[in-house]
Motif scaffolding. Structure first.
Motif, PDB file in Angstrom:
ATOM      1  N   LEU A  72       0.826  -1.199   0.000  1.00 26.82           N
ATOM      2  CA  LEU A  72       0.000   0.000   0.000  1.00 26.82           C
ATOM      3  C   LEU A  72       0.867   1.258   0.000  1.00 26.82           C
ATOM      4  N   PHE A  73       0.370   2.295  -0.645  1.00 28.67           N
ATOM      5  CA  PHE A  73       1.038   3.595  -0.630  1.00 28.67           C
ATOM      6  C   PHE A  73       0.036   4.600  -0.081  1.00 28.67           C
ATOM      7  N   VAL A  74       0.345   5.158   1.091  1.00 32.89           N
ATOM      8  CA  VAL A  74      -0.600   6.021   1.795  1.00 32.89           C
ATOM      9  C   VAL A  74      -0.012   7.428   1.911  1.00 32.89           C
ATOM     10  N   THR A  75      -0.787   8.402   1.445  1.00 36.86           N
ATOM     11  CA  THR A  75      -0.418   9.815   1.529  1.00 36.86           C
ATOM     12  C   THR A  75      -1.372  10.528   2.473  1.00 36.86           C
ATOM     13  N   THR A  76      -0.836  11.398   3.336  1.00 39.46           N
ATOM     14  CA  THR A  76      -1.684  12.350   4.041  1.00 39.46           C
ATOM     15  C   THR A  76      -0.994  13.705   4.044  1.00 39.46           C
ATOM     16  N   LYS A  77      -1.723  14.714   4.543  1.00 38.14           N
ATOM     17  CA  LYS A  77      -1.239  16.092   4.419  1.00 38.14           C
ATOM     18  C   LYS A  77      -1.445  16.855   5.727  1.00 38.14           C
ATOM     19  N   LEU A  78      -0.546  17.778   5.965  1.00 36.47           N
ATOM     20  CA  LEU A  78      -0.607  18.660   7.132  1.00 36.47           C
ATOM     21  C   LEU A  78      -1.518  19.831   6.835  1.00 36.47           C
ATOM     22  N   LEU A 101      -1.269   3.720  11.643  1.00 42.44           N
ATOM     23  CA  LEU A 101      -0.045   3.310  10.966  1.00 42.44           C
ATOM     24  C   LEU A 101       1.180   3.750  11.755  1.00 42.44           C
ATOM     25  N   ASP A 102       2.285   3.057  11.519  1.00 40.34           N
ATOM     26  CA  ASP A 102       3.565   3.452  12.103  1.00 40.34           C
ATOM     27  C   ASP A 102       4.287   4.476  11.231  1.00 40.34           C
ATOM     28  N   ALA A 103       3.920   4.514   9.953  1.00 42.92           N
ATOM     29  CA  ALA A 103       4.564   5.427   9.006  1.00 42.92           C
ATOM     30  C   ALA A 103       3.633   5.641   7.824  1.00 42.92           C
ATOM     31  N   VAL A 104       3.797   6.767   7.135  1.00 42.42           N
ATOM     32  CA  VAL A 104       3.111   6.973   5.863  1.00 42.42           C
ATOM     33  C   VAL A 104       4.143   6.915   4.749  1.00 42.42           C
ATOM     34  N   ASP A 105       3.652   6.760   3.546  1.00 39.25           N
ATOM     35  CA  ASP A 105       4.561   6.697   2.403  1.00 39.25           C
ATOM     36  C   ASP A 105       4.893   8.085   1.872  1.00 39.25           C
ATOM     37  N   LEU A 106       3.957   9.020   2.040  1.00 40.82           N
ATOM     38  CA  LEU A 106       4.185  10.385   1.559  1.00 40.82           C
ATOM     39  C   LEU A 106       3.454  11.353   2.472  1.00 40.82           C
ATOM     40  N   TYR A 107       4.155  12.396   2.936  1.00 45.25           N
ATOM     41  CA  TYR A 107       3.556  13.432   3.780  1.00 45.25           C
ATOM     42  C   TYR A 107       3.751  14.759   3.072  1.00 45.25           C
ATOM     43  N   LEU A 108       2.658  15.505   2.915  1.00 48.13           N
ATOM     44  CA  LEU A 108       2.681  16.745   2.143  1.00 48.13           C
ATOM     45  C   LEU A 108       2.251  17.940   2.988  1.00 48.13           C
ATOM     46  N   ILE A 109       2.881  19.099   2.756  1.00 48.44           N
ATOM     47  CA  ILE A 109       2.363  20.373   3.256  1.00 48.44           C
ATOM     48  C   ILE A 109       1.180  20.735   2.361  1.00 48.44           C
ATOM     49  N   HIS A 110      -0.004  20.907   2.940  1.00 50.68           N
ATOM     50  CA  HIS A 110      -1.209  21.012   2.122  1.00 50.68           C
ATOM     51  C   HIS A 110      -1.245  22.293   1.276  1.00 50.68           C
ATOM     52  N   TRP A 111      -0.843  23.431   1.859  1.00 47.14           N
ATOM     53  CA  TRP A 111      -0.807  24.719   1.149  1.00 47.14           C
ATOM     54  C   TRP A 111       0.391  25.519   1.657  1.00 47.14           C
ATOM     55  N   PRO A 112       0.942  26.399   0.840  1.00 50.92           N
ATOM     56  CA  PRO A 112       2.055  27.235   1.337  1.00 50.92           C
ATOM     57  C   PRO A 112       1.613  28.267   2.376  1.00 50.92           C
ATOM     58  N   VAL A 113       0.373  28.719   2.343  1.00 53.55           N
ATOM     59  CA  VAL A 113      -0.192  29.686   3.309  1.00 53.55           C
ATOM     60  C   VAL A 113       0.725  30.908   3.445  1.00 53.55           C
ATOM     61  N   PRO A 114       0.788  31.753   2.425  1.00 52.11           N
ATOM     62  CA  PRO A 114       1.737  32.868   2.458  1.00 52.11           C
ATOM     63  C   PRO A 114       1.569  33.801   3.649  1.00 52.11           C
ATOM     64  N   ALA A 115       0.355  33.970   4.162  1.00 52.23           N
ATOM     65  CA  ALA A 115       0.145  34.881   5.295  1.00 52.23           C
ATOM     66  C   ALA A 115       0.865  34.414   6.549  1.00 52.23           C
ATOM     67  N   ALA A 116       1.068  33.107   6.666  1.00 48.58           N
ATOM     68  CA  ALA A 116       1.729  32.564   7.856  1.00 48.58           C
ATOM     69  C   ALA A 116       3.250  32.597   7.729  1.00 48.58           C
ATOM     70  N   ARG A 134       9.600   7.851   9.407  1.00 50.46           N
ATOM     71  CA  ARG A 134       8.149   7.778   9.637  1.00 50.46           C
ATOM     72  C   ARG A 134       7.348   8.291   8.449  1.00 50.46           C
ATOM     73  N   ALA A 135       8.017   8.904   7.498  1.00 50.26           N
ATOM     74  CA  ALA A 135       7.443   9.207   6.179  1.00 50.26           C
ATOM     75  C   ALA A 135       8.499   8.804   5.150  1.00 50.26           C
ATOM     76  N   ARG A 136       8.150   7.881   4.278  1.00 49.39           N
ATOM     77  CA  ARG A 136       9.135   7.389   3.312  1.00 49.39           C
ATOM     78  C   ARG A 136       9.529   8.459   2.309  1.00 49.39           C
ATOM     79  N   ALA A 137       8.621   9.391   2.072  1.00 50.41           N
ATOM     80  CA  ALA A 137       8.908  10.521   1.190  1.00 50.41           C
ATOM     81  C   ALA A 137       8.132  11.721   1.713  1.00 50.41           C
ATOM     82  N   ILE A 138       8.655  12.914   1.427  1.00 48.13           N
ATOM     83  CA  ILE A 138       7.989  14.152   1.847  1.00 48.13           C
ATOM     84  C   ILE A 138       7.869  15.071   0.639  1.00 48.13           C
ATOM     85  N   GLY A 139       6.866  15.940   0.715  1.00 43.12           N
ATOM     86  CA  GLY A 139       6.666  16.840  -0.399  1.00 43.12           C
ATOM     87  C   GLY A 139       5.709  17.957  -0.040  1.00 43.12           C
ATOM     88  N   VAL A 140       5.145  18.548  -1.070  1.00 45.94           N
ATOM     89  CA  VAL A 140       4.300  19.730  -0.895  1.00 45.94           C
ATOM     90  C   VAL A 140       3.066  19.599  -1.781  1.00 45.94           C
TER      91      VAL A 140
END
Length: 282
Positions: A72-78, A101-116, A134-140
Motif C-alpha cells: 500500500l502507498f498512503v499519503t496524508t497532508k498537514l 499506521l507506524d509510518a506513511v509513504d508520503l507526507y505533504l504540506i497542504h498549502w504554502p499559506v503565504p500569510a503565515a 516515519r514518512a518514506r517521502a515528503i513533499g508539498v
C-alpha cells in the motif's frame, strides 16, 4: 490485481503507483466502503489529508483489507493551522494515530499559506520526520514555482512530489516544468476538474467515442501519459472501477495535442495558492 498499474520512482528511490484514489469531501463513515471498493478494484495508492476528517476511516478500511502494508502507498497532508516546526510534529503524530499506521509513504504540506510565512519551518519538521523513517517521502501541495525556489534554497531535502490542481482546462505547463527541473513529480488533484465541464467538453467526448471509452477514462489516460501521478475521487462503485480501467488503451500524439488545446487562462476551479490562507496559524 494491481500489477498492471505503472509505478513512478520518486527522487529518493521510493516507488509509487501512478494512479491513486483520492478521498476529498468523503465523510469518515462513507470513506470506509469507498476505500474498500477501490482496494478491491486494484488501487493500492490512497490519498487523504488531516483536514478531510477521514484519516480514521481510511485507516479502518486499510486494516480490514488484509492487504500487506508494503503493498500500500498512503499519503496524508498537514493542514494549514498546524504549520510551524513543533506543531507539525504533533500534527503528524495525530495523523499516524488516526490512520493506525507506524509510518506513511508520503507526507505533504497542504498549502504554502503565504500569510503565515511558516512553510520553511514546517518543512524542516518534515525533514526530521523523514529522517526518522516515519514518512518514506515528503513533499508539498499547491506550491507555485516561487514557493519551491525558496524551499529549495533554505532546506536540504528536495520535495518528492508537488500535488496541484491539474486537468485539461488548467494544465500548469510552467509549474510542471519547474517541478521536473528539480526532479519533483507532479501529482494531479481534481484531475477531472471537479465536475466543471471537462468530461462534457466536445473534444473530450469525441475522443472518448473514438476510443470506445468514457470521457473520464480519456482524461485519466491523458494524465498518465503526461507522467503525472493522478488521484481521481469517487464514492460510486461503478465509477471507482471505471476510473481504474485505463491501462489497456493509449492516446496518440494527435489525441494528446487535441487535449493540449483545451488549456485556458481561467481554468482554475480551486483556490489560488498565492491567496489561500484559510486556517492559517495565529
Amino acid at each position: 490485481m494491481a500489477t498492471n498499474v505503472p509505478h513512478l520512482t520518486l527522487n529518493n528511490g521510493v516507488s509509487v503507483p501512478q494512479l491513486g484514489f483520492g478521498v476529498w469531501q468523503v465523510g469518515d463513515d462513507e470513506v470506509v466502503p469507498a476505500v474498500e471498493t477501490a482496494l478491491q478494484a486494484g488501487y493500492r495508492h490512497i490519498d487523504t489529508a488531516a483536514i478531510y476528517g477521514n484519516e480514521a476511516g481510511v485507516g479502518r478500511a486499510l486494516a480490514a483489507s488484509g492487504i500487506a502494508r508494503e503493498e500500500l502507498f498512503v499519503t496524508t497532508k498537514l493542514w494549514n493551522a498546524e504549520q510551524g516546526f513543533d506543531s507539525t510534529l504533533r500534527a503528524f503524530d495525530a495523523s499516524l494515530q488516526r490512520l493506525g499506521l507506524d509510518a506513511v509513504d508520503l507526507y505533504l504540506i497542504h498549502w504554502p499559506v503565504p500569510a503565515a510565512d511558516a512553510y520553511v519551518d514546517t518543512y524542516e519538521a518534515f525533514e526530521r520526520i523523514h529522517a526518522e523513517g516515519r514518512a518514506r517521502a515528503i513533499g508539498v501541495s499547491n506550491f507555485q514555482p516561487h514557493h519551491l525556489e525558496r524551499l529549495l534554497g533554505e532546506t536540504s531535502v528536495v520535495p518528492a512530489v508537488n500535488q496541484v490542481e491539474l486537468h485539461p482546462f488548467f494544465q500548469q505547463a510552467e509549474l510542471r516544468a519547474a517541478d521536473a527541473a528539480h526532479g519533483i513529480v507532479t501529482e494531479a488533484y481534481s484531475p477531472l476538474a471537479s465536475g466543471k465541464g471537462v468530461v462534457d467538453d466536445p473534444e473530450v467526448v469525441a475522443l472518448a467515442r473514438e476510443h470506445g471509452r468514457t470521457p473520464a477514462q480519456v482524461v485519466l489516460r491523458w494524465h498518465l501519459q503526461l507522467g503525472n501521478l493522478v488521484i481521481p475521487k469517487s464514492v460510486t462503485p461503478e465509477r471507482i472501477r471505471e476510473n481504474f480501467d485505463v491501462f489497456d488503451f493509449e492516446l496518440s500524439d494527435a489525441d494528446l495535442a487535441r487535449i493540449a488545446g483545451l488549456d485556458r487562462p481561467d481554468g482554475r476551479v480551486g483556490a489560488d495558492p498565492d491567496h489561500m490562507n484559510a486556517g492559517a496559524p495565529a
